[in-house]
Motif scaffolding. Sequence first.
Motif, mmCIF file in Angstrom:
data_model
loop_
_atom_site.group_PDB
_atom_site.id
_atom_site.type_symbol
_atom_site.label_atom_id
_atom_site.label_comp_id
_atom_site.label_asym_id
_atom_site.label_seq_id
_atom_site.Cartn_x
_atom_site.Cartn_y
_atom_site.Cartn_z
ATOM 1 N N GLN B 177 0.817 -1.221 0.000
ATOM 2 C CA GLN B 177 0.000 0.000 0.000
ATOM 3 C C GLN B 177 0.852 1.274 0.000
ATOM 4 O O GLN B 177 0.331 2.360 -0.225
ATOM 5 N N LEU B 178 2.148 1.135 0.258
ATOM 6 C CA LEU B 178 3.015 2.317 0.242
ATOM 7 C C LEU B 178 3.186 2.864 -1.171
ATOM 8 O O LEU B 178 3.459 4.049 -1.363
ATOM 9 N N ASN B 182 1.492 0.980 -8.389
ATOM 10 C CA ASN B 182 0.846 -0.319 -8.482
ATOM 11 C C ASN B 182 0.967 -1.075 -7.158
ATOM 12 O O ASN B 182 1.964 -1.731 -6.890
ATOM 13 N N ARG B 183 -0.074 -0.941 -6.358
ATOM 14 C CA ARG B 183 -0.048 -1.500 -5.005
ATOM 15 C C ARG B 183 0.038 -3.014 -5.012
ATOM 16 O O ARG B 183 0.768 -3.610 -4.231
ATOM 17 N N VAL B 240 4.150 0.317 9.920
ATOM 18 C CA VAL B 240 3.818 0.972 8.642
ATOM 19 C C VAL B 240 2.376 1.494 8.667
ATOM 20 O O VAL B 240 2.101 2.606 8.241
ATOM 21 N N LEU B 241 1.455 0.697 9.196
ATOM 22 C CA LEU B 241 0.055 1.147 9.222
ATOM 23 C C LEU B 241 -0.153 2.326 10.178
ATOM 24 O O LEU B 241 -1.048 3.137 9.985
ATOM 25 N N LEU B 245 0.399 5.117 6.784
ATOM 26 C CA LEU B 245 -0.842 4.696 6.162
ATOM 27 C C LEU B 245 -1.053 5.522 4.903
ATOM 28 O O LEU B 245 -0.889 6.735 4.908
ATOM 29 N N ASN B 246 -1.381 4.869 3.806
ATOM 30 C CA ASN B 246 -1.453 5.563 2.522
ATOM 31 C C ASN B 246 -2.673 5.064 1.765
ATOM 32 O O ASN B 246 -2.569 4.387 0.763
ATOM 33 N N LEU B 247 -3.867 5.441 2.282
ATOM 34 C CA LEU B 247 -5.102 4.963 1.656
ATOM 35 C C LEU B 247 -5.316 5.658 0.322
ATOM 36 O O LEU B 247 -4.993 6.826 0.166
#
Lengths: 240, 248
Positions: B177-178, B182-183, B240-241, B245-247
Amino acid sequence: MKDLIQCINLGKSYGSKEALCGVNLEIGTGRIIGLLGPNGSGKTTLIKLINGLLTPTGGEVLVDGKRPGIDSKKMISYLPDKMYFADWMKVSDLLDFFTDFYEDFDRTQAEKMFDTLGIHESSKITKLSKGTKEKVQLVLVMSRKAKLYLLDEPIAGVDPAARDFILDTILNSYNEEGTVLISTHLIADIEKIMDEVIFIKEGRILKHASADDLREESGKSIDALFREMFHSDVYKGRKA
Amino acid sequence: MFGKLMKYDIKALGKIIFPLWGALLILGFIFSLGIRFDLTVASSIAVFSLIAIIGVIAAIFTIGIIIVIQRFWKGLLKQEGYLMFTLPVSVRSLILSKLFSALLISFGTVVVIVLLGIEVMIISPANVFIFDYIKQIHIEMLQVKYAAFSIGYAVILILLAMIANIYHLYAAMTLGQLSNKNRFLFAFASYIILAIIFSVVDYLMLNIIPDLSNLAGGTGSSIFKYILEIIAFHIVTETVLTRRLNLE
């Protein structure tokens, strides 16, 4: 009086792209504030930093004197600019969910509003139309007696009749001791309900003032002021 | 709050898994009847239901892995994340509720498969034979020293392996998700890189402490590796979360 939100030199970059830069901002309690700026000006980033969905790359943001965390999340009611429901849920599951996790959630009020809107609690979320889903989300968020409501583009992409419903819901149901921060680029619609306005452009705060003062000073509506301020962005400095 | 999180995770997982459990028990019933009434028609029913049982069990295991991934990816890192990460709960409880509900569902599947076995034994005429066989195993096991201990040890080993594998997926998705581009690809690459790193760590560990492999009948190094992986993957996921966090 202690500020509800305090941004101190707040910054956020995505890689080399700066989304927010050196934002200093103090927001008090008990008012409705318009966070106004064109698309991509940093409105959503600022809201996400306040509610802890993003972490700043510079400076800090304090909510009621503390960094975003469990305590701040208890007092913030957040309406994102997208649907955040799990697709297996029914409306009744969402009512249970909000009752379980938020002490300030007024279930009776939410149920009454669903009833008025003709939304059945047994309806599956995936079966609802986009507009109805948005209403469900708004009813849930506004049925909390929160200290701070962060509403990200609540009226974007809906028809004018639905806009009236949304604004009425916000005005009729928010906790009057709380603060409502509404981000939007549709200013005319929220012009009459704003106590304060924040103009944001390219990640920087251009102005933060009382709506009445601004109107008095300029002799123009906030909508007209906004158009003037951001006109050159759209036409790239050329006269239209 | 943790219990409430679990409740919703189990509900979400159950919507998919509970019908499969039901299907398994119904098929088991049909299969047993097919054996009991050993007519030509009935025996072909038995054959078909047996094939279906194997199919459903295979489906439960495959779907199990898919929903472990999907509940974390969709439930935390996509749009549902906007709801979950603004709840007044810690990131740790979000992760642990996903893990424990996945383990609970896996445990449930084992119980259902055991129930299926009991169902078949009771209904089908083979029961006398099978009960005798189980009795025999029981007697033989009593003669083996530390049999219960060995079974307990095996269960712990399987449990640790499962937790380590689930955490491996969580850590890879969290790293994925970082990426702003392309997650999914990033998550996939992270999975492989983490696997390589831990193979190297495992190899080095055996070289530094060669006696490790001799412990507990040769499984000492596995236990050590799993525990190390669980701790490392949890730290990666939680840190990391919490901080990155990188929504979308």
